[in-house]
Design a protein around this motif. Structure first.
Motif, PDB file in Angstrom:
ATOM      1  N   MET A   1       0.655  -1.536  -0.014  1.00 10.33           N
ATOM      2  CA  MET A   1       0.019   0.283   0.235  1.00 10.33           C
ATOM      3  C   MET A   1       1.050   0.903  -0.368  1.00 10.33           C
ATOM      4  O   MET A   1       2.148   1.194   1.028  1.00 10.33           O
ATOM      5  CB  MET A   1      -0.716  -0.065   1.290  1.00 10.33           C
ATOM      6  CG  MET A   1      -1.159   1.214   1.677  1.00 10.33           C
ATOM      7  SD  MET A   1      -2.718   0.873   2.646  1.00 10.33           S
ATOM      8  CE  MET A   1      -2.310   1.322   4.085  1.00 10.33           C
ATOM      9  N   LEU A   3       0.579   4.606   0.334  1.00  8.09           N
ATOM     10  CA  LEU A   3       0.056   5.588   1.551  1.00  8.09           C
ATOM     11  C   LEU A   3       1.180   6.989   1.050  1.00  8.09           C
ATOM     12  O   LEU A   3       2.243   7.058   1.863  1.00  8.09           O
ATOM     13  CB  LEU A   3      -0.295   5.368   2.916  1.00  8.09           C
ATOM     14  CG  LEU A   3      -1.747   6.275   3.255  1.00  8.09           C
ATOM     15  CD1 LEU A   3      -2.488   6.658   1.966  1.00  8.09           C
ATOM     16  CD2 LEU A   3      -1.854   6.258   4.598  1.00  8.09           C
ATOM     17  N   LEU A  56      -3.462   7.562  -1.972  1.00  9.99           N
ATOM     18  CA  LEU A  56      -3.485   5.484  -1.974  1.00  9.99           C
ATOM     19  C   LEU A  56      -3.666   5.558  -3.610  1.00  9.99           C
ATOM     20  O   LEU A  56      -4.653   5.758  -3.778  1.00  9.99           O
ATOM     21  CB  LEU A  56      -4.228   4.602  -1.210  1.00  9.99           C
ATOM     22  CG  LEU A  56      -3.894   2.883  -1.728  1.00  9.99           C
ATOM     23  CD1 LEU A  56      -2.845   2.888  -1.086  1.00  9.99           C
ATOM     24  CD2 LEU A  56      -5.112   2.707  -0.700  1.00  9.99           C
ATOM     25  N   VAL A  61      -7.883   9.279  -0.202  1.00  6.06           N
ATOM     26  CA  VAL A  61      -8.588   8.711   0.503  1.00  6.06           C
ATOM     27  C   VAL A  61      -8.544   8.441   2.293  1.00  6.06           C
ATOM     28  O   VAL A  61      -9.561   7.875   2.619  1.00  6.06           O
ATOM     29  CB  VAL A  61      -7.860   6.390   0.405  1.00  6.06           C
ATOM     30  CG1 VAL A  61      -7.737   6.009  -0.847  1.00  6.06           C
ATOM     31  CG2 VAL A  61      -6.362   6.685   0.939  1.00  6.06           C
ATOM     32  N   HIS A  88     -11.600   7.009   4.016  1.00  4.73           N
ATOM     33  CA  HIS A  88     -12.764   6.184   3.240  1.00  4.73           C
ATOM     34  C   HIS A  88     -13.524   5.407   3.618  1.00  4.73           C
ATOM     35  O   HIS A  88     -12.543   4.314   4.013  1.00  4.73           O
ATOM     36  CB  HIS A  88     -12.766   6.374   1.592  1.00  4.73           C
ATOM     37  CG  HIS A  88     -13.757   5.919   0.814  1.00  4.73           C
ATOM     38  ND1 HIS A  88     -14.344   5.054   1.034  1.00  4.73           N
ATOM     39  CD2 HIS A  88     -14.307   6.826  -0.305  1.00  4.73           C
ATOM     40  CE1 HIS A  88     -14.859   4.519  -0.186  1.00  4.73           C
ATOM     41  NE2 HIS A  88     -15.306   5.807  -0.316  1.00  4.73           N
ATOM     42  N   ARG A  90     -13.662   2.369   2.677  1.00  7.62           N
ATOM     43  CA  ARG A  90     -13.256   1.207   1.806  1.00  7.62           C
ATOM     44  C   ARG A  90     -11.645   0.743   2.649  1.00  7.62           C
ATOM     45  O   ARG A  90     -11.056  -0.057   2.452  1.00  7.62           O
ATOM     46  CB  ARG A  90     -13.440   0.802   0.616  1.00  7.62           C
ATOM     47  CG  ARG A  90     -12.716   2.390  -0.183  1.00  7.62           C
ATOM     48  CD  ARG A  90     -12.519   1.630  -1.340  1.00  7.62           C
ATOM     49  NE  ARG A  90     -11.647   2.341  -2.289  1.00  7.62           N
ATOM     50  CZ  ARG A  90     -11.992   4.093  -2.359  1.00  7.62           C
ATOM     51  NH1 ARG A  90     -13.717   4.264  -2.514  1.00  7.62           N
ATOM     52  NH2 ARG A  90     -10.984   5.233  -3.008  1.00  7.62           N
ATOM     53  N   CYS A  91     -11.314   1.836   3.346  1.00  6.28           N
ATOM     54  CA  CYS A  91     -10.394   1.875   3.509  1.00  6.28           C
ATOM     55  C   CYS A  91      -9.707   1.861   5.149  1.00  6.28           C
ATOM     56  O   CYS A  91      -8.668   2.176   5.789  1.00  6.28           O
ATOM     57  CB  CYS A  91      -9.191   3.475   3.408  1.00  6.28           C
ATOM     58  SG  CYS A  91      -9.157   3.372   1.153  1.00  6.28           S
ATOM     59  N   GLN A  92     -11.294   1.546   5.952  1.00  2.00           N
ATOM     60  CA  GLN A  92     -11.106   2.008   7.071  1.00  2.00           C
ATOM     61  C   GLN A  92     -10.631   0.270   7.519  1.00  2.00           C
ATOM     62  O   GLN A  92     -10.726  -0.590   6.909  1.00  2.00           O
ATOM     63  CB  GLN A  92     -12.487   2.246   7.432  1.00  2.00           C
ATOM     64  CG  GLN A  92     -12.661   4.011   7.800  1.00  2.00           C
ATOM     65  CD  GLN A  92     -14.363   4.266   8.086  1.00  2.00           C
ATOM     66  OE1 GLN A  92     -14.577   2.713   8.382  1.00  2.00           O
ATOM     67  NE2 GLN A  92     -14.826   5.295   8.258  1.00  2.00           N
ATOM     68  N   ARG A  94      -7.240  -0.599   7.535  1.00  2.00           N
ATOM     69  CA  ARG A  94      -6.308  -0.285   6.571  1.00  2.00           C
ATOM     70  C   ARG A  94      -4.972  -0.136   6.865  1.00  2.00           C
ATOM     71  O   ARG A  94      -4.087   0.169   6.256  1.00  2.00           O
ATOM     72  CB  ARG A  94      -6.492  -0.401   4.952  1.00  2.00           C
ATOM     73  CG  ARG A  94      -7.306  -1.755   4.787  1.00  2.00           C
ATOM     74  CD  ARG A  94      -7.804  -1.267   3.463  1.00  2.00           C
ATOM     75  NE  ARG A  94      -6.538  -1.484   2.698  1.00  2.00           N
ATOM     76  CZ  ARG A  94      -6.523  -1.112   1.539  1.00  2.00           C
ATOM     77  NH1 ARG A  94      -8.052  -0.605   0.668  1.00  2.00           N
ATOM     78  NH2 ARG A  94      -5.790  -1.079   0.150  1.00  2.00           N
ATOM     79  N   VAL A  96      -5.262   3.640   7.360  1.00  2.28           N
ATOM     80  CA  VAL A  96      -4.873   5.248   6.683  1.00  2.28           C
ATOM     81  C   VAL A  96      -4.816   5.706   7.700  1.00  2.28           C
ATOM     82  O   VAL A  96      -4.557   6.483   7.876  1.00  2.28           O
ATOM     83  CB  VAL A  96      -6.036   4.847   5.539  1.00  2.28           C
ATOM     84  CG1 VAL A  96      -5.475   6.070   5.640  1.00  2.28           C
ATOM     85  CG2 VAL A  96      -5.518   4.328   4.375  1.00  2.28           C
TER      86      VAL A  96
END
Length: 150
Positions: A1, A3, A56, A61, A88, A90-92, A94, A96
């Motif tokens: 990833m 970031l 990302l 994100v 976002h 969908r990225c929680q 992970r 971020v």
């Protein structure tokens, strides 16, 4: 990833607003883009008030606002305030949010801040647990008066 972090620009305002909607900070369709752009420009007139984006692979994100404020107390050490944290959905989970807050802490340390504070709605228990895992501790009692209701 992969970031990365960068300060948001005026062109990023729609992406920031979209993150607020996706993270349920603001209701869908409630943003006023013209007002948001004007507000962003006013925020940029403050020397240490920035909106940060977590990207990302080049896609926004996550976001937060970081204000560094000068103080006369605390031997004139500045303090930092984080507002409007959004990742976002969908990225929680992970990393971020953890890395975004870590970036804000680094920025505050680089500015010589003696503390970094944030507030969270009393009902957001999972957010409180997240912040505590990052080393934040409940401190004091927060009060507010809703000025738009008086």
């Amino acid at each position: 990833m992969k970031l990365s972090f960068r300060t948001a620009t005026l062109d990023d305002v729609p992406a920031v607003l979209a993150l607020y909607e996706a993270a349920a900070i603001d209701p869908p369709g409630s943003a006023d883009l013209r007002l948001a752009r004007a507000t962003f420009e006013r925020m940029q007139s403050h020397p240490d008030y920035r909106v940060w984006l977590a990207e990302l692979d080049g896609e926004p994100v996550g976001t937060l606002a970081l204000a560094v404020m000068d103080n006369l107390a605390h031997r004139c050490a500045p303090s930092a305030l984080v507002e409007d944290v959004a990742v976002h959905p969908r990225c929680q989970g992970r990393g971020v949010g953890r890395r975004l807050i870590g970036h804000a802490i680094e920025q505050a340390r680089a500015k010589g801040c003696y503390k970094l504070a944030l507030s969270s709605n009393a009902r957001r228990q999972s957010a409180h647990a997240f912040y505590e895992r990052l080393g934040f501790q409940p401190h004091g009692i927060s009060f507010r008066v809703n000025l738009d209701e008086q």
